[in-house]
Design a protein around this motif. Structure first.
Motif, PDB file in Angstrom:
ATOM      1  N   GLU A  97      -8.683 -10.782  -4.186  1.00  8.55           N
ATOM      2  CA  GLU A  97      -8.202 -11.894  -5.019  1.00  8.55           C
ATOM      3  C   GLU A  97      -6.906 -12.473  -4.449  1.00  8.55           C
ATOM      4  N   PHE A  98      -6.035 -11.582  -3.990  1.00  8.07           N
ATOM      5  CA  PHE A  98      -4.793 -12.066  -3.383  1.00  8.07           C
ATOM      6  C   PHE A  98      -5.097 -12.915  -2.149  1.00  8.07           C
ATOM      7  N   GLU A  99      -6.028 -12.429  -1.335  1.00 11.63           N
ATOM      8  CA  GLU A  99      -6.414 -13.210  -0.137  1.00 11.63           C
ATOM      9  C   GLU A  99      -6.948 -14.581  -0.541  1.00 11.63           C
ATOM     10  N   ALA A 100      -7.778 -14.587  -1.622  1.00 12.56           N
ATOM     11  CA  ALA A 100      -8.407 -15.844  -2.057  1.00 12.56           C
ATOM     12  C   ALA A 100      -7.370 -16.859  -2.528  1.00 12.56           C
ATOM     13  N   MET A 101      -6.208 -16.375  -2.945  1.00 10.83           N
ATOM     14  CA  MET A 101      -5.153 -17.287  -3.408  1.00 10.83           C
ATOM     15  C   MET A 101      -4.517 -18.043  -2.244  1.00 10.83           C
ATOM     16  N   GLY A 102      -4.617 -17.450  -1.053  1.00 11.13           N
ATOM     17  CA  GLY A 102      -4.077 -18.125   0.135  1.00 11.13           C
ATOM     18  C   GLY A 102      -2.569 -18.079   0.236  1.00 11.13           C
ATOM     19  N   VAL A 103      -1.937 -17.171  -0.488  1.00  9.76           N
ATOM     20  CA  VAL A 103      -0.473 -17.009  -0.358  1.00  9.76           C
ATOM     21  C   VAL A 103      -0.237 -16.029   0.800  1.00  9.76           C
ATOM     22  N   PRO A 104       0.504 -16.426   1.837  1.00 10.63           N
ATOM     23  CA  PRO A 104       0.567 -15.568   3.027  1.00 10.63           C
ATOM     24  C   PRO A 104       1.264 -14.222   2.823  1.00 10.63           C
ATOM     25  N   ARG A 105       2.382 -14.211   2.071  1.00  9.25           N
ATOM     26  CA  ARG A 105       3.133 -12.956   1.886  1.00  9.25           C
ATOM     27  C   ARG A 105       3.430 -12.754   0.407  1.00  9.25           C
ATOM     28  N   VAL A 106       3.459 -11.502  -0.019  1.00 11.03           N
ATOM     29  CA  VAL A 106       3.754 -11.249  -1.432  1.00 11.03           C
ATOM     30  C   VAL A 106       5.144 -11.774  -1.783  1.00 11.03           C
ATOM     31  N   LYS A 107       5.288 -12.223  -3.016  1.00  5.55           N
ATOM     32  CA  LYS A 107       6.571 -12.783  -3.443  1.00  5.55           C
ATOM     33  C   LYS A 107       7.345 -11.840  -4.358  1.00  5.55           C
ATOM     34  N   THR A 108       6.796 -10.674  -4.592  1.00  6.02           N
ATOM     35  CA  THR A 108       7.487  -9.672  -5.405  1.00  6.02           C
ATOM     36  C   THR A 108       8.581  -9.010  -4.570  1.00  6.02           C
ATOM     37  N   GLU A 109       9.482  -8.282  -5.273  1.00  4.02           N
ATOM     38  CA  GLU A 109      10.516  -7.540  -4.537  1.00  4.02           C
ATOM     39  C   GLU A 109       9.891  -6.368  -3.797  1.00  4.02           C
ATOM     40  N   ARG A 110       8.900  -5.728  -4.424  1.00  5.32           N
ATOM     41  CA  ARG A 110       8.225  -4.613  -3.780  1.00  5.32           C
ATOM     42  C   ARG A 110       6.812  -4.481  -4.338  1.00  5.32           C
TER      43      ARG A 110
ATOM     44  N   SER B  20      -4.970  -2.534   6.026  1.00  3.81           N
ATOM     45  CA  SER B  20      -4.725  -3.671   6.924  1.00  3.81           C
ATOM     46  C   SER B  20      -4.256  -4.911   6.167  1.00  3.81           C
ATOM     47  N   VAL B  21      -4.786  -5.123   4.964  1.00  3.50           N
ATOM     48  CA  VAL B  21      -4.311  -6.256   4.141  1.00  3.50           C
ATOM     49  C   VAL B  21      -2.822  -6.084   3.846  1.00  3.50           C
ATOM     50  N   CYS B  22      -2.445  -4.858   3.526  1.00  4.59           N
ATOM     51  CA  CYS B  22      -1.050  -4.578   3.174  1.00  4.59           C
ATOM     52  C   CYS B  22      -0.131  -4.890   4.346  1.00  4.59           C
ATOM     53  N   LYS B  23      -0.530  -4.394   5.500  1.00  5.81           N
ATOM     54  CA  LYS B  23       0.285  -4.576   6.707  1.00  5.81           C
ATOM     55  C   LYS B  23       0.544  -6.067   6.946  1.00  5.81           C
ATOM     56  N   LYS B  24      -0.488  -6.865   6.740  1.00  5.06           N
ATOM     57  CA  LYS B  24      -0.392  -8.294   7.040  1.00  5.06           C
ATOM     58  C   LYS B  24       0.455  -9.051   6.006  1.00  5.06           C
ATOM     59  N   HIS B  25       0.214  -8.727   4.728  1.00  4.11           N
ATOM     60  CA  HIS B  25       0.744  -9.599   3.670  1.00  4.11           C
ATOM     61  C   HIS B  25       2.035  -9.113   3.004  1.00  4.11           C
ATOM     62  N   GLY B  26       2.648  -8.059   3.538  1.00  6.29           N
ATOM     63  CA  GLY B  26       3.972  -7.679   3.023  1.00  6.29           C
ATOM     64  C   GLY B  26       3.954  -6.586   1.971  1.00  6.29           C
ATOM     65  N   ILE B  27       2.915  -5.739   2.009  1.00  6.50           N
ATOM     66  CA  ILE B  27       2.766  -4.696   0.977  1.00  6.50           C
ATOM     67  C   ILE B  27       2.908  -3.320   1.627  1.00  6.50           C
ATOM     68  N   TYR B  28       3.607  -2.417   0.955  1.00  5.75           N
ATOM     69  CA  TYR B  28       3.725  -1.043   1.447  1.00  5.75           C
ATOM     70  C   TYR B  28       2.423  -0.292   1.165  1.00  5.75           C
ATOM     71  N   PHE B  29       2.000   0.540   2.101  1.00  8.57           N
ATOM     72  CA  PHE B  29       0.712   1.230   1.984  1.00  8.57           C
ATOM     73  C   PHE B  29       0.934   2.742   1.975  1.00  8.57           C
ATOM     74  N   SER B  30       0.631   3.354   0.846  1.00  8.84           N
ATOM     75  CA  SER B  30       0.761   4.800   0.719  1.00  8.84           C
ATOM     76  C   SER B  30      -0.573   5.426   1.095  1.00  8.84           C
TER      77      SER B  30
ATOM     78  N   VAL C  54       3.280   3.344   4.923  1.00 10.06           N
ATOM     79  CA  VAL C  54       3.311   2.415   6.057  1.00 10.06           C
ATOM     80  C   VAL C  54       3.904   1.080   5.597  1.00 10.06           C
ATOM     81  N   PRO C  55       5.021   0.678   6.206  1.00 14.21           N
ATOM     82  CA  PRO C  55       5.593  -0.614   5.798  1.00 14.21           C
ATOM     83  C   PRO C  55       4.787  -1.771   6.397  1.00 14.21           C
ATOM     84  N   PRO C  56       4.875  -2.952   5.804  1.00 11.03           N
ATOM     85  CA  PRO C  56       4.186  -4.109   6.385  1.00 11.03           C
ATOM     86  C   PRO C  56       4.895  -4.577   7.646  1.00 11.03           C
ATOM     87  N   VAL C  57       4.203  -5.376   8.449  1.00 11.18           N
ATOM     88  CA  VAL C  57       4.875  -5.957   9.629  1.00 11.18           C
ATOM     89  C   VAL C  57       5.760  -7.110   9.142  1.00 11.18           C
ATOM     90  N   PRO C  58       6.777  -7.489   9.914  1.00 16.24           N
ATOM     91  CA  PRO C  58       7.597  -8.654   9.520  1.00 16.24           C
ATOM     92  C   PRO C  58       6.722  -9.909   9.434  1.00 16.24           C
TER      93      PRO C  58
END
Ligand code: SF4
Length: 643
Positions: A45-58, A83-93, A435-439
């Protein structure tokens, strides 16, 4: 007039609405979390929104529910989420790092922040002074995209804790007492706010046990103040900078009040098959047991585990009992290994499970038929353990460990003197499984890994000004979300594959519906009263969306399903005159003109039945915000347009 702590945090985050109980308010969300069972859809759903990076603090994605990997589907889901997390600014546990709520408390929770999570026990975060709420996957996706989260402004219940827990009486007994008094419906539409002198006697993990099971009260969330104990916990987690003191004003006014004297509490158990079916161990009496499971997001902290290890030290699990222990996180497991407590547990005969939900979500350790299982978990609904006639009792880790040794339900107060259990000043912090997201500037280099089970979210387009479509299905009264989109072991692994899961859409009512709807490309469903009753399952709206359903015209809707249709961009309409239901047959051609203007002008739309040659009115009783959402083509488009 003073404010409660919950009111202060809500007010700090208020985007729209007035803080009057019962009215809709919109709040800004600082943090989100997902677990894997709901996460795949949230990220599609997040991908479908087309927002490139999350806008939350974390934002953090956890893998803790489906860790068995009996087929390729779960493993594919994990890789997709990572992989979605890495791309879009989300931490992956990563799998193995622990249960979402335990890890979030340890590594991410911050007093005074708002958190929504696609898991019902997200209120665990209230133990560290957050407003933490369980939400749907789409709500989480929208919050990640910078959208507002809407809730009904809750009433605030004050629970004043006095006194101090007696030796071997636990935080679990506190929340079981609250459940005994308020019942599983007692918290609906409310935030449970803890205060009083007794609060100071409870550590953050103990508070989190209490807020975790606030979910069983049906509460919006539960919250504790942030005080010196919170500071000590954050300092031990090497993030003291996240601490801020928070409490209600002394003259805060609450909607309801309750006093619990901690000194008077005794060990309790929730008996089969409801968390509010609470009795004292004395009332239940001596009862032979077959299994003990210690863990889950309710009771898997280091403190819980150290108490269990102390009780087991030098002893052996009763020959008739299977004892399993799942420490809540890698941090907890690591520290148990470092200080020897893990060896104590293994030596006593405990079966050590990975740091995940495990038996709590029915992933292994089902009890024997008719077996009596003591669990430190939060739910004991019939069949949840995987054994239909299993008898599940919810207890504290202290009661569970003491009973595992004797083979009968045992009051831990019989263990004798209790040593002082304290949290260490410094925890072993090593976030190498997060795993932190990439810049942001490197996000294009990350490929999202989609196995064959991962399919894109169905496209939802802006509402056209006119719709002309055939009635692809006519159903009667009381259609449930199980009719629309069944669940079950065969269907559940398809949750990230809408094209495949939609093959089961309405199959129990009409096996040919799926093929017919796809062939028509766009269609309308007609139904009777109470359409969509049952669960909040969003797939019951997403599968029809994929199949081209543009509108559902019925006599009446179940509230949550109607909201899910709006979120998916499907028009939910009710007959102005119910008799018109009888005048429509399956495959009739229905059309609506000037739709957008009609929606903007009022709550009525005129429909023409072209096959039979008559007109009838339908009602669209929605807020302006919901109408805007429909015009945009659903919540995701609406959020993207407004972000
Ligand atoms: Fe849900 Fe149980 Fe996992 Fe907690 S441990 S998140 S209750 S499945």
């Amino acid at each position: 007039m003073g404010m409660t702590l919950a009111q202060k945090i809500l007010k700090d985050h208020l985007v729209c609405g007035e803080m009057i109980p019962g009215q809709e308010i919109g709040i800004r969300i600082d943090q989100t979390l997902t677990q894997d069972a709901t996460g795949t859809m949230a990220y599609l759903e997040f991908e479908a929104m087309g927002v490139p990076r999350v806008k939350t603090e974390r934002s953090v994605a956890y893998i803790d529910h489906n860790t068995l990997q009996n087929g390729f589907e779960n493993a594919d889901d994990h890789r997709f989420i990572g992989s979605v997390c890495k791309k879009h600014g989300i931490y992956f546990s990563r799998p193995g790092n622990g249960i979402c709520h335990q890890v979030h408390l340890e590594r991410f929770g911050i007093p005074g922040k708002t958190l929504i999570g696609s898991d019902s026990h997200t209120p665990t975060g209230g133990g560290i002074g957050m407003i933490a709420i369980g939400a749907g996957g789409m709500d989480v996706a929208v919050a990640m995209g910078g959208g507002t989260y809407y809730i009904t402004c809750p009433k605030i219940v004050k629970v004043e804790l006095t006194g101090k827990l007696q030796p071997w009486v636990a935080a679990k007994d506190v929340i079981l007492e609250v459940l005994r008094r308020l019942s599983v419906k007692g918290g609906v539409g409310k935030i449970i706010e803890y205060c009083g002198e007794g609060v100071k006697t409870l550590s953050v993990p103990e508070r989190a046990t209490i807020t975790n099971m606030g979910a069983e009260l049906g509460a919006t969330t539960s919250i504790f103040p942030s005080d010196e104990n919170t500071r000590a916990f954050l300092k031990a987690q090497q993030r003291e900078e996240d601490y801020r003191p928070l409490a209600a004003d002394p003259d805060a006014v609450y909607d309801e009040e309750l006093v619990i004297d901690l000194s008077a509490l005794v060990p309790l158990a929730a008996c089969p098959h409801s968390p509010d079916n609470v009795k004292s161990l004395d009332e239940i009496g001596s009862m032979k047991i077959d299994q003990v499971c210690i863990g889950s997001c309710t009771n898997s902290s280091l403190l819980d585990m150290l108490k269990v290890a102390h009780i087991l030290k030098g002893k052996t699990v009763h020959p008739d009992v299977s004892l399993s222990i799942a420490p809540g996180s890698k941090q907890v497991l690591n520290m148990l290994a470092e200080n020897g407590a893990l060896a104590v547990m293994i030596d006593a005969g405990a079966r050590i499970l990975e740091s995940a939900c495990g038996p709590c979500i029915g992933m292994g350790q089902s009890p024997n038929s008719g077996g009596i299982s003591l669990r430190t978990f939060n739910r004991n609904f019939e069949g949840r353990s995987g054994t239909k006639d299993g008898q599940i009792y919810l207890v504290s880790p202290e009661t569970a460990a003491a009973s595992a040794l004797t083979g009968v339900l045992t009051d831990p107060r019989t263990l004798g003197e209790m040593p002082e259990f304290a949290l260490p000043d410094v925890f072993t912090v090593r976030d190498n499984m997060i795993v932190p997201p990439v810049p942001a500037e490197e996000m294009d280099s990350v490929e999202v890994l989609r196995g064959p089970n991962i399919k894109p979210f169905p496209v939802s387009e802006a509402l056209p000004d006119s719709i002309s479509a055939k009635c692809s299905l006519k159903v009667g009264d009381n259609i449930t979300t199980d009719h629309i989109m069944p669940a079950g072991a065969k269907i559940l692994p398809l949750r990230s594959n809408i094209p495949k899961i939609s093959e089961y859409c309405f199959a129990v009512c009409d096996e040919s519906f799926h093929d017919r709807a796809l062939e028509l490309k766009q269609s309308i469903i007609v139904g009777g009263s109470n359409y969509g009753q049952g669960s909040s399952r969003e797939h019951a709206a997403l599968a029809p969306l994929y199949l081209g359903v543009k509108a559902v015209i019925v006599k009446s809707f179940a509230r949550i399903h109607m909201a899910n249709l709006v979120n998916a961009g499907i028009l939910p309409m009710t007959f102005a005159d119910e008799k018109d239901y009888d005048r429509i047959d399956q495959m009739d051609e229905l059309s609506m003109e000037n739709l957008i203007q009609q929606l903007k002008d009022g709550d009525t739309v005129t429909v023409t039945n072209r096959t039979k040659g008559f007109r009838f009115d339908v009602n669209v009783s929605l807020s302006d915000r919901q109408k805007d959402m429909l015009i945009a083509g659903g919540l995701l488009n609406y959020t993207r347009n407004n972000a």
